[in-house]
Design a protein around this motif. Structure first.
Motif, mmCIF file in Angstrom:
data_model
loop_
_atom_site.group_PDB
_atom_site.id
_atom_site.type_symbol
_atom_site.label_atom_id
_atom_site.label_comp_id
_atom_site.label_asym_id
_atom_site.label_seq_id
_atom_site.Cartn_x
_atom_site.Cartn_y
_atom_site.Cartn_z
ATOM 1 N N HIS A 49 0.959 -8.166 7.548
ATOM 2 C CA HIS A 49 -0.502 -8.224 7.550
ATOM 3 C C HIS A 49 -1.032 -7.456 6.346
ATOM 4 C CE1 HIS A 49 -1.112 -4.067 8.978
ATOM 5 N NE2 HIS A 49 -0.013 -4.274 9.680
ATOM 6 N N SER A 50 -2.303 -7.669 6.027
ATOM 7 C CA SER A 50 -2.898 -7.109 4.813
ATOM 8 C C SER A 50 -3.231 -5.620 4.914
ATOM 9 C CB SER A 50 -4.190 -7.853 4.470
ATOM 10 O OG SER A 50 -5.216 -7.510 5.391
ATOM 11 N N GLY A 51 -3.321 -5.098 6.125
ATOM 12 C CA GLY A 51 -3.746 -3.709 6.308
ATOM 13 C C GLY A 51 -5.209 -3.589 6.696
ATOM 14 N N LYS A 52 -6.001 -4.611 6.415
ATOM 15 C CA LYS A 52 -7.396 -4.598 6.870
ATOM 16 C C LYS A 52 -7.387 -4.750 8.391
ATOM 17 C CE LYS A 52 -9.709 -6.297 2.724
ATOM 18 N NZ LYS A 52 -10.830 -5.389 2.588
ATOM 19 N N LEU A 53 -8.329 -4.093 9.059
ATOM 20 C CA LEU A 53 -8.314 -4.038 10.518
ATOM 21 C C LEU A 53 -8.275 -5.420 11.161
ATOM 22 C CD1 LEU A 53 -8.329 -2.354 13.090
ATOM 23 C CD2 LEU A 53 -10.830 -2.239 12.913
ATOM 24 N N ARG A 54 -9.089 -6.359 10.695
ATOM 25 C CA ARG A 54 -9.120 -7.690 11.318
ATOM 26 C C ARG A 54 -7.787 -8.416 11.163
ATOM 27 N NH1 ARG A 54 -12.401 -7.138 6.996
ATOM 28 N NH2 ARG A 54 -12.217 -8.575 5.239
ATOM 29 N N SER A 55 -7.112 -8.191 10.052
ATOM 30 C CA SER A 55 -5.795 -8.783 9.840
ATOM 31 C C SER A 55 -4.757 -8.122 10.749
ATOM 32 C CB SER A 55 -5.410 -8.628 8.370
ATOM 33 O OG SER A 55 -4.087 -9.018 8.149
ATOM 34 N N LYS A 56 -4.798 -6.819 10.822
ATOM 35 C CA LYS A 56 -3.847 -6.074 11.663
ATOM 36 C C LYS A 56 -4.022 -6.444 13.132
ATOM 37 C CE LYS A 56 -2.189 -1.424 12.594
ATOM 38 N NZ LYS A 56 -2.674 -0.826 13.831
ATOM 39 N N GLN A 57 -5.264 -6.536 13.595
ATOM 40 C CA GLN A 57 -5.490 -6.880 14.998
ATOM 41 C C GLN A 57 -5.037 -8.311 15.303
ATOM 42 O OE1 GLN A 57 -9.690 -5.862 15.315
ATOM 43 N NE2 GLN A 57 -9.162 -4.022 16.484
ATOM 44 N N THR A 58 -5.249 -9.224 14.385
ATOM 45 C CA THR A 58 -4.754 -10.593 14.575
ATOM 46 C C THR A 58 -3.231 -10.576 14.626
ATOM 47 O OG1 THR A 58 -6.683 -11.511 13.434
ATOM 48 C CG2 THR A 58 -4.739 -12.942 13.622
ATOM 49 N N ALA A 59 -2.603 -9.858 13.716
ATOM 50 C CA ALA A 59 -1.140 -9.772 13.690
ATOM 51 C C ALA A 59 -0.599 -9.152 14.977
ATOM 52 C CB ALA A 59 -0.695 -8.969 12.472
ATOM 53 N N GLU A 60 -1.338 -8.214 15.564
ATOM 54 C CA GLU A 60 -0.894 -7.584 16.809
ATOM 55 C C GLU A 60 -0.813 -8.595 17.951
ATOM 56 O OE1 GLU A 60 -3.717 -4.377 16.986
ATOM 57 O OE2 GLU A 60 -2.351 -2.997 15.956
ATOM 58 N N ALA A 61 -1.672 -9.609 17.946
ATOM 59 C CA ALA A 61 -1.583 -10.660 18.965
ATOM 60 C C ALA A 61 -0.236 -11.380 18.861
ATOM 61 C CB ALA A 61 -2.734 -11.650 18.824
ATOM 62 N N ALA A 69 9.866 -8.708 16.586
ATOM 63 C CA ALA A 69 9.620 -8.879 15.148
ATOM 64 C C ALA A 69 9.308 -7.535 14.488
ATOM 65 C CB ALA A 69 8.461 -9.852 14.929
ATOM 66 N N GLU A 70 9.773 -7.400 13.267
ATOM 67 C CA GLU A 70 9.385 -6.260 12.434
ATOM 68 C C GLU A 70 7.901 -6.439 12.088
ATOM 69 O OE1 GLU A 70 10.053 -5.138 7.812
ATOM 70 O OE2 GLU A 70 11.855 -5.718 8.918
ATOM 71 N N PHE A 71 7.138 -5.367 12.110
ATOM 72 C CA PHE A 71 5.685 -5.432 11.928
ATOM 73 C C PHE A 71 5.299 -4.460 10.828
ATOM 74 C CE2 PHE A 71 1.334 -4.196 13.118
ATOM 75 C CZ PHE A 71 0.757 -5.431 13.363
ATOM 76 N N ARG A 72 4.650 -4.996 9.764
ATOM 77 C CA ARG A 72 4.257 -4.071 8.702
ATOM 78 C C ARG A 72 3.157 -4.634 7.809
ATOM 79 N NH1 ARG A 72 7.356 -4.593 3.588
ATOM 80 N NH2 ARG A 72 8.665 -6.418 3.782
ATOM 81 N N MET A 73 2.464 -3.712 7.177
ATOM 82 C CA MET A 73 1.467 -4.041 6.175
ATOM 83 C C MET A 73 2.205 -4.254 4.859
ATOM 84 S SD MET A 73 -0.497 -2.917 3.392
ATOM 85 C CE MET A 73 -0.284 -1.166 3.278
ATOM 86 N N VAL A 74 1.792 -5.299 4.128
ATOM 87 C CA VAL A 74 2.409 -5.558 2.828
ATOM 88 C C VAL A 74 1.346 -5.737 1.760
ATOM 89 C CG1 VAL A 74 4.497 -6.609 3.791
ATOM 90 C CG2 VAL A 74 2.594 -8.056 3.150
ATOM 91 N N ARG A 75 1.687 -5.341 0.581
ATOM 92 C CA ARG A 75 0.830 -5.540 -0.585
ATOM 93 C C ARG A 75 0.828 -7.024 -0.936
ATOM 94 N NH1 ARG A 75 2.538 -5.872 -5.936
ATOM 95 N NH2 ARG A 75 0.927 -5.422 -7.456
ATOM 96 N N GLY A 76 -0.346 -7.549 -1.259
ATOM 97 C CA GLY A 76 -0.423 -8.926 -1.717
ATOM 98 C C GLY A 76 -1.144 -9.878 -0.785
ATOM 99 N N LEU A 77 -1.635 -9.382 0.349
ATOM 100 C CA LEU A 77 -2.312 -10.255 1.316
ATOM 101 C C LEU A 77 -3.817 -10.024 1.420
ATOM 102 C CD1 LEU A 77 0.276 -10.260 4.249
ATOM 103 C CD2 LEU A 77 -0.307 -12.148 2.717
ATOM 104 N N ARG A 78 -4.364 -9.193 0.555
ATOM 105 C CA ARG A 78 -5.799 -8.926 0.605
ATOM 106 C C ARG A 78 -6.552 -10.084 -0.064
ATOM 107 N NH1 ARG A 78 -6.577 -3.531 2.132
ATOM 108 N NH2 ARG A 78 -8.569 -3.313 1.065
#
Length: 149
Positions: A49-61, A69-78
């Motif tokens: 996920h991008s690290g932005k809250l809306r992206s992180k919360q969607t990824a949490e679903a 699954a491994e779960f992490r913020m990555v550079r390049g998705l903003r």
């Protein structure tokens, strides 16, 4: 190797909360899309996920549906990131990946992978598969089938 590109679910406006968490509708959209992806038989090994809250919360679903699954913020998705960054990461990735990002980045990434000029589904998903020659083909595309009511 397959990847699912997911546009984050509906978020509240910046005038409501500057961090832009998911709205009530957005939470339902994220759950629906996660179940839809599971039902296609796709099972990501890693969720980015991008690290932005809306992206992180969607990824949490998706993490609830795919808890191993491994779960992490990555550079390049903003939103402002060049699509080529993630395209190049996916070119060398061997695991199935689900990534959650933003507009206008995701349409650019989809175009970089599969070409064409089709619109990216709002709050939806496009699944792509890499062939032996390194090319990509689309295997799924949808937007959430939930309403505000």
């Amino acid at each position: 190797m397959r990847a699912c590109l997911v546009h984050h679910a509906d978020a509240v406006g910046p005038h409501v909360d500057s961090l832009r968490p998911l709205s009530h509708l957005g939470r339902r959209q994220a759950e629906w899309i996660a179940a839809f992806v599971r039902d296609t038989g796709f099972a990501p090994v890693v969720i980015w996920h991008s690290g932005k809250l809306r992206s992180k919360q969607t990824a949490e679903a998706f993490l609830h549906v795919f808890p191993m699954a491994e779960f992490r913020m990555v550079r390049g998705l903003r939103p402002e990131d060049p699509p080529e960054w993630i395209r190049d990461e996916l070119a060398v990735e061997s695991r199935d990946v689900l990534l959650v990002g933003h507009m206008p980045h995701l349409p650019g990434l989809a175009h970089a992978l599969i070409g064409g000029s089709g619109e990216f589904p709002q709050h939806g998903v496009i699944g792509v598969a890499r062939d032996a020659a390194g090319g990509w083909t689309e295997f799924v595309r949808t937007s959430p089938k939930v309403s505000a009511g």
